[in-house]
Design an enzyme around this catalytic site. Sequence first.
Site, PDB file in Angstrom:
ATOM      1  N   LYS A 144       0.994  -1.220   0.060  1.00 32.82           N
ATOM      2  CA  LYS A 144       0.106   0.129  -0.358  1.00 32.82           C
ATOM      3  C   LYS A 144       0.858   1.079   0.198  1.00 32.82           C
ATOM      4  CE  LYS A 144      -1.801   1.389   4.001  1.00 32.82           C
ATOM      5  NZ  LYS A 144      -1.095   3.173   3.876  1.00 32.82           N
ATOM      6  N   ASN A 145       1.912   1.112   1.060  1.00 25.78           N
ATOM      7  CA  ASN A 145       2.262   2.383   1.471  1.00 25.78           C
ATOM      8  C   ASN A 145       3.657   2.937   0.263  1.00 25.78           C
ATOM      9  OD1 ASN A 145       1.020   3.450   3.709  1.00 25.78           O
ATOM     10  ND2 ASN A 145       2.617   2.260   5.040  1.00 25.78           N
ATOM     11  N   CYS A 194      -4.385  12.958  12.136  1.00 25.66           N
ATOM     12  CA  CYS A 194      -5.105  11.707  11.986  1.00 25.66           C
ATOM     13  C   CYS A 194      -4.378  10.817  14.039  1.00 25.66           C
ATOM     14  CB  CYS A 194      -4.370  10.394  11.554  1.00 25.66           C
ATOM     15  SG  CYS A 194      -2.955   9.966  11.681  1.00 25.66           S
ATOM     16  N   ARG A 242       1.330  13.893  13.183  1.00 24.23           N
ATOM     17  CA  ARG A 242       1.768  14.108  11.912  1.00 24.23           C
ATOM     18  C   ARG A 242       1.914  15.505  10.758  1.00 24.23           C
ATOM     19  NH1 ARG A 242      -0.610   8.627   9.209  1.00 24.23           N
ATOM     20  NH2 ARG A 242       1.250   8.875   8.887  1.00 24.23           N
ATOM     21  N   ASP A 244       3.615   0.394  12.344  1.00 23.17           N
ATOM     22  CA  ASP A 244       3.558  -0.410  11.697  1.00 23.17           C
ATOM     23  C   ASP A 244       2.811  -1.877  11.789  1.00 23.17           C
ATOM     24  OD1 ASP A 244       3.566   1.467   8.172  1.00 23.17           O
ATOM     25  OD2 ASP A 244       3.309   2.217  10.504  1.00 23.17           O
ATOM     26  N   ARG A 250      -8.893  -0.208   4.867  1.00 23.18           N
ATOM     27  CA  ARG A 250      -7.404   0.730   4.358  1.00 23.18           C
ATOM     28  C   ARG A 250      -6.433   0.336   4.104  1.00 23.18           C
ATOM     29  NH1 ARG A 250      -6.610   6.153   7.921  1.00 23.18           N
ATOM     30  NH2 ARG A 250      -5.352   6.255   5.643  1.00 23.18           N
TER      31      ARG A 250
HETATM   32  C1  EPZ Z   1       4.678   6.839   6.245  1.00 20.18           C
HETATM   33  O1  EPZ Z   1       3.446   8.139   6.701  1.00 20.18           O
HETATM   34  C2  EPZ Z   1       3.750   5.506   6.013  1.00 20.18           C
HETATM   35  N1  EPZ Z   1       2.487   6.121   5.433  1.00 20.18           N
HETATM   36  C3  EPZ Z   1       3.504   5.514   7.527  1.00 20.18           C
HETATM   37  O2  EPZ Z   1       2.490   3.889   7.673  1.00 20.18           O
HETATM   38  C4  EPZ Z   1       4.239   4.708   8.066  1.00 20.18           C
HETATM   39  O3  EPZ Z   1       3.897   5.119  10.058  1.00 20.18           O
HETATM   40  C5  EPZ Z   1       5.197   5.683   8.430  1.00 20.18           C
HETATM   41  O4  EPZ Z   1       6.003   6.617   6.942  1.00 20.18           O
HETATM   42  C6  EPZ Z   1       6.629   5.190   8.827  1.00 20.18           C
HETATM   43  O5  EPZ Z   1       6.852   5.040   9.222  1.00 20.18           O
HETATM   44  C7  EPZ Z   1       2.722   5.943   4.414  1.00 20.18           C
HETATM   45  O6  EPZ Z   1       3.618   5.687   3.423  1.00 20.18           O
HETATM   46  C8  EPZ Z   1       1.552   6.778   3.327  1.00 20.18           C
HETATM   47  P1  EPZ Z   1       6.975  10.126   8.988  1.00 20.18           P
HETATM   48  P2  EPZ Z   1       4.453   8.855   6.927  1.00 20.18           P
HETATM   49  O7  EPZ Z   1       6.700  11.547   7.747  1.00 20.18           O
HETATM   50  O8  EPZ Z   1       5.190   9.234   5.958  1.00 20.18           O
HETATM   51  C9  EPZ Z   1       7.276  13.234  12.308  1.00 20.18           C
HETATM   52  C10 EPZ Z   1       0.079   2.860   8.091  1.00 20.18           C
HETATM   53  O9  EPZ Z   1       0.114   2.360   8.992  1.00 20.18           O
HETATM   54  N2  EPZ Z   1       7.172  14.196  10.671  1.00 20.18           N
HETATM   55  O10 EPZ Z   1       8.260   8.749   8.415  1.00 20.18           O
HETATM   56  O11 EPZ Z   1       3.539  10.658   7.878  1.00 20.18           O
HETATM   57  C11 EPZ Z   1       5.589  12.401  11.687  1.00 20.18           C
HETATM   58  O12 EPZ Z   1       5.013  13.138  13.290  1.00 20.18           O
HETATM   59  C12 EPZ Z   1       0.221   4.326   7.729  1.00 20.18           C
HETATM   60  O13 EPZ Z   1       0.722   2.266   6.869  1.00 20.18           O
HETATM   61  C13 EPZ Z   1       7.165  15.707  11.015  1.00 20.18           C
HETATM   62  O14 EPZ Z   1       7.589  15.703  12.233  1.00 20.18           O
HETATM   63  O15 EPZ Z   1       5.228   8.678   8.272  1.00 20.18           O
HETATM   64  C14 EPZ Z   1       6.728  11.726  12.541  1.00 20.18           C
HETATM   65  O16 EPZ Z   1       5.955  11.323  14.309  1.00 20.18           O
HETATM   66  C15 EPZ Z   1       0.866   5.058   8.901  1.00 20.18           C
HETATM   67  N3  EPZ Z   1       7.358  16.507   9.794  1.00 20.18           N
HETATM   68  C16 EPZ Z   1       7.242  11.210  11.525  1.00 20.18           C
HETATM   69  O17 EPZ Z   1       8.321  12.190  11.574  1.00 20.18           O
HETATM   70  C17 EPZ Z   1       7.078  15.930   8.692  1.00 20.18           C
HETATM   71  O18 EPZ Z   1       7.448  16.931   7.876  1.00 20.18           O
HETATM   72  C18 EPZ Z   1       7.491   9.907  11.174  1.00 20.18           C
HETATM   73  O19 EPZ Z   1       6.443  10.609   9.724  1.00 20.18           O
HETATM   74  C19 EPZ Z   1       7.257  15.321   8.185  1.00 20.18           C
HETATM   75  C20 EPZ Z   1       7.190  13.606   9.870  1.00 20.18           C
END
Ligand code: EPZ
Length: 458
Positions: free
Chosen positions: A34-35, A128, A133, A320, A412
Amino acid sequence: MSSVATIKSNIIPPHLEVKGGCPLNGVLKVSGAKNSSLALMAASLLTKEKLLIKNVPQLTDIEVMSEILRNLGAKLTKTNNSIEINSESIHNVELPYQLVHSLRASFFCVGPLLTRLGEAKIPLPGGCNIGARPVDEHINGLKALGAEVEVINDVVKAQVSTKDKRLRGANITLKYPSVGATETILMASCLALGKTTISNPAREPEIQDLAKMLNSMGAKVFGAGTKRITILGVDSLSGTSHFVIPDRIEAGTFLIAAAITRSPLIIGPVIPNHLSAVISKLKECGCLISQHGEHHLKIIPREISGVDITTSPFPGFPTDLQAPFMSLMATAKGSSKIKERVFEKRMQHVLELNKMGACIYQENNTAYIKGVKELVGSNVEGGDLRSSAAIILACLSAKGNSIFTGLEHLDRGYEKLEEKLTNAGSIISRNFDQPTSQRSISNKIISEDNINTQKNAA
Ligand code: EPZ
């Protein structure tokens, strides 16, 4: 059969009825990731030529991303698990609030839109169930590439004001190896003028899959999966055909399904080094895991003991799979500790697992688990995608039957889950009809029970 689910009110939404304690056997098939699919679909905006993405899972998140691309003017043709995307005539630079708020990954479209049309307007995706996020790293990255980005009334407005409407290569260092921010910068810098480097990028397999597809479109991306990515901007990108990697999170969920039901299973297709942290923790807690053929893993669970995990970016233990792993630890011998270090609000499953008889104490983002002999079937609810999967696994292992609600979360990220589990021996069914009373539910389960026992006897 004492522990049948209790129903507070007569009306429950579409739900799953799960008979606990059934061993699994055979093969559990893993769908495409998915991701990865979500980012690859956003990348289609970077070219005027057709893009064929194969092995795309049929999920509600993919439906929403398809709607977003159509809304921008792309044409999509779907056949089973393949999507052909033609973004030649995209014209709209604005993404609608409803769609964005139902899918955070919609923010992946900003980079490609900006670099393709010089402008993008998208409501802030907001938080969410699992955390605030923010998207500051995405925005800082686009600004470093020369975009003007402002957030007005929770709407991100980004534009390229250079005469040639092209972004400019830059050296970018991420404060946190964010998956989404890395994907945004990677896609935006492919058509930028000059060289871009991303230091401290995310190293997840989904990043490597995106880079592989971009390179087959004619991009020049080097070092995806390492601590530094380099992109040499090109003038244009062509169409291509790409096969999505297997979903490592679904594969991990299935490995844990085998462990929690103490069932030997074969799982695949899967790429083992996408799951090395998970495989080593499963081995540490008592499972035998070996390669089975070219693309499958064989898992043989033995007695499961408590082990500690701390989630972290790849190649660490994936956030995850934190929830599914907690369900396993709930019935493990001894105690364990689980620290969630990626998202600040990702322990909703604790309450539901304790409802099923688990013994979990949570303090901030750490859960202290004392393993119990068995969980008991109950009326349980999923609050987000991965906690839903965790609760389903708990229901599979529990004594008695459960009613699971929260399908809008589960669908989802898991393609045809109950079908796959049923093929592997589970007794699990999706129901839309409204049972009027507890009695009828238990009757319903019991009657199904009889049917299946008869079927198995047959
Ligand atoms: C991706 O989310 C995945 N989603 C998530 O999977 C997964 O949990 C996550 O990566 C971590 O592996 C998709 O790919 C669609 P991040 P993403 O940006 O990109 C902080 C699932 O269950 N952050 O690596 O949103 C953020 O708040 C989903 O399939 C900032 O602070 O994850 C978080 O605490 C859920 N500023 C951490 O980094 C930013 O600009 C990780 O977020 C971006 C992120």
